[in-house]
Design a protein around this motif. Structure first.
Motif, short mmCIF file in Angstrom:
data_model
loop_
_atom_site.label_atom_id
_atom_site.label_comp_id
_atom_site.label_asym_id
_atom_site.label_seq_id
_atom_site.Cartn_x
_atom_site.Cartn_y
_atom_site.Cartn_z
N ASP A 84 12.91 -47.88 -38.08
CA ASP A 84 11.95 -48.99 -38.11
C ASP A 84 12.34 -49.88 -39.30
OD1 ASP A 84 9.81 -50.71 -38.01
OD2 ASP A 84 8.35 -49.24 -38.74
N TYR A 85 13.30 -50.75 -39.08
CA TYR A 85 13.88 -51.54 -40.16
C TYR A 85 12.91 -52.52 -40.80
CZ TYR A 85 18.15 -49.58 -38.27
OH TYR A 85 19.10 -48.71 -37.81
N ASN A 86 11.95 -53.02 -40.05
CA ASN A 86 10.99 -53.97 -40.64
C ASN A 86 9.69 -53.28 -41.09
OD1 ASN A 86 9.67 -53.51 -38.23
ND2 ASN A 86 9.67 -55.65 -37.57
N ASN A 87 9.65 -51.96 -40.96
CA ASN A 87 8.52 -51.14 -41.43
C ASN A 87 7.17 -51.59 -40.88
OD1 ASN A 87 10.05 -49.32 -43.09
ND2 ASN A 87 10.35 -51.05 -44.48
N GLU A 144 7.22 -34.16 -37.06
CA GLU A 144 8.32 -34.35 -38.01
C GLU A 144 9.43 -35.19 -37.40
OE1 GLU A 144 11.37 -31.15 -39.49
OE2 GLU A 144 9.47 -30.92 -40.57
N GLN A 145 9.79 -34.90 -36.15
CA GLN A 145 10.84 -35.67 -35.47
C GLN A 145 10.43 -37.12 -35.28
OE1 GLN A 145 13.96 -34.61 -34.74
NE2 GLN A 145 13.36 -32.78 -35.85
N THR A 146 9.19 -37.34 -34.87
CA THR A 146 8.68 -38.70 -34.66
C THR A 146 8.69 -39.48 -35.95
OG1 THR A 146 7.30 -37.93 -32.83
CG2 THR A 146 6.71 -40.04 -33.84
N GLU A 147 8.21 -38.88 -37.01
CA GLU A 147 8.18 -39.54 -38.31
C GLU A 147 9.60 -39.86 -38.79
OE1 GLU A 147 6.49 -41.24 -41.70
OE2 GLU A 147 5.57 -40.62 -39.82
N TYR A 148 10.51 -38.95 -38.58
CA TYR A 148 11.89 -39.16 -38.99
C TYR A 148 12.51 -40.34 -38.23
CZ TYR A 148 16.84 -38.47 -39.83
OH TYR A 148 18.15 -38.67 -40.17
N ILE A 149 12.28 -40.40 -36.93
CA ILE A 149 12.84 -41.49 -36.12
C ILE A 149 12.32 -42.83 -36.62
CG2 ILE A 149 12.76 -42.53 -33.82
CD1 ILE A 149 12.91 -39.59 -32.75
N ALA A 154 18.32 -50.40 -30.38
CA ALA A 154 19.72 -50.65 -30.04
C ALA A 154 20.62 -50.53 -31.27
CB ALA A 154 19.87 -52.03 -29.39
N LEU A 155 20.17 -51.05 -32.40
CA LEU A 155 20.94 -50.91 -33.65
C LEU A 155 21.11 -49.44 -34.02
CD1 LEU A 155 19.45 -53.78 -35.83
CD2 LEU A 155 21.81 -53.62 -35.00
N ALA A 156 20.04 -48.68 -33.88
CA ALA A 156 20.10 -47.25 -34.22
C ALA A 156 21.05 -46.52 -33.27
CB ALA A 156 18.71 -46.64 -34.16
N ARG A 157 21.03 -46.87 -31.98
CA ARG A 157 21.94 -46.25 -31.01
C ARG A 157 23.39 -46.55 -31.38
NH1 ARG A 157 23.14 -43.32 -28.77
NH2 ARG A 157 24.20 -44.30 -27.06
N ARG A 158 23.68 -47.80 -31.74
CA ARG A 158 25.07 -48.15 -32.12
C ARG A 158 25.48 -47.39 -33.38
NH1 ARG A 158 24.25 -48.77 -27.95
NH2 ARG A 158 23.94 -50.66 -26.78
N ARG A 159 24.57 -47.28 -34.32
CA ARG A 159 24.85 -46.53 -35.55
C ARG A 159 25.13 -45.07 -35.22
NH1 ARG A 159 20.02 -46.76 -38.75
NH2 ARG A 159 19.66 -44.63 -38.20
N ALA A 160 24.37 -44.49 -34.32
CA ALA A 160 24.57 -43.10 -33.91
C ALA A 160 25.92 -42.92 -33.20
CB ALA A 160 23.43 -42.63 -33.00
N GLU A 161 26.30 -43.89 -32.41
CA GLU A 161 27.59 -43.82 -31.72
C GLU A 161 28.76 -43.86 -32.70
OE1 GLU A 161 27.61 -46.96 -28.84
OE2 GLU A 161 26.73 -45.68 -27.30
N ARG A 162 28.59 -44.61 -33.78
CA ARG A 162 29.64 -44.71 -34.81
C ARG A 162 29.64 -43.47 -35.71
NH1 ARG A 162 27.48 -49.92 -35.44
NH2 ARG A 162 26.58 -49.26 -37.41
#
Length: 152
Positions: A129-132, A119-124, A142-150
């Motif tokens: 995965d922006y380009n699917n 479930e965690q893997t699928e959620y991540i 890196a984009l996801a990390r920045r989003r999480a920081e914000r």
């Protein structure tokens, strides 16, 4: 022998996909984006012992630490993380703790553990995965990390 290894990997991947497909998405409790985890110098030193001077992590920027964290979990060196590599990363940094283990059999606990990590893997992948394409590239990570920081 090589065919048998590939066959086993295919079975595992298929099994994880089937399990993940039937699960509802959970909140991101995987710590996959947790800055304290991905920039943990001791964790990175553990993986980089043989590759670089251990003392170099003290001088790394947060971006360099994050890159090395990503690189450590790219087990096939294809510059992206697949579901199994993500699974390995989150299971390494986030031990599973069953709910009410005293009321469950060992098999029920194993099933709950598989469900939890799938479930965690699928959620991540679903969230990052922006380009699917089924993989998490470093830029997506890196984009996801920045989003999480914000906090978004």
């Amino acid at each position: 022998m090589r065919h048998r290894k590939i066959s086993h990997l295919g079975i595992i991947v298929t099994f994880l996909i089937l399990i993940a497909g039937r699960l509802m998405y959970a909140e991101d409790h995987s710590k996959f984006h947790d800055g304290n985890i991905v920039r943990n110098q001791d964790h990175i030193k553990e993986h980089l012992q043989e590759e670089v001077n251990i003392n170099t992590t003290a001088n790394m920027t947060k971006e360099e630490l994050e890159f090395h964290y990503f690189e450590q979990h790219d087990l096939d060196n294809d510059t992206k993380l697949d579901g199994l590599e993500i699974l390995a990363a989150i299971s390494h940094m986030m031990p599973f703790e069953p709910k009410y283990p005293e009321t469950k059999t060992a098999q029920q606990i194993r099933d709950e553990k598989i469900d939890f990590y799938a479930e965690q893997t699928e959620y991540i992948l679903k969230e990052n995965d922006y380009n699917n394409d089924g993989y998490l590239s470093y830029s997506e990570y890196a984009l996801a990390r920045r989003r999480a920081e914000r906090g978004a």
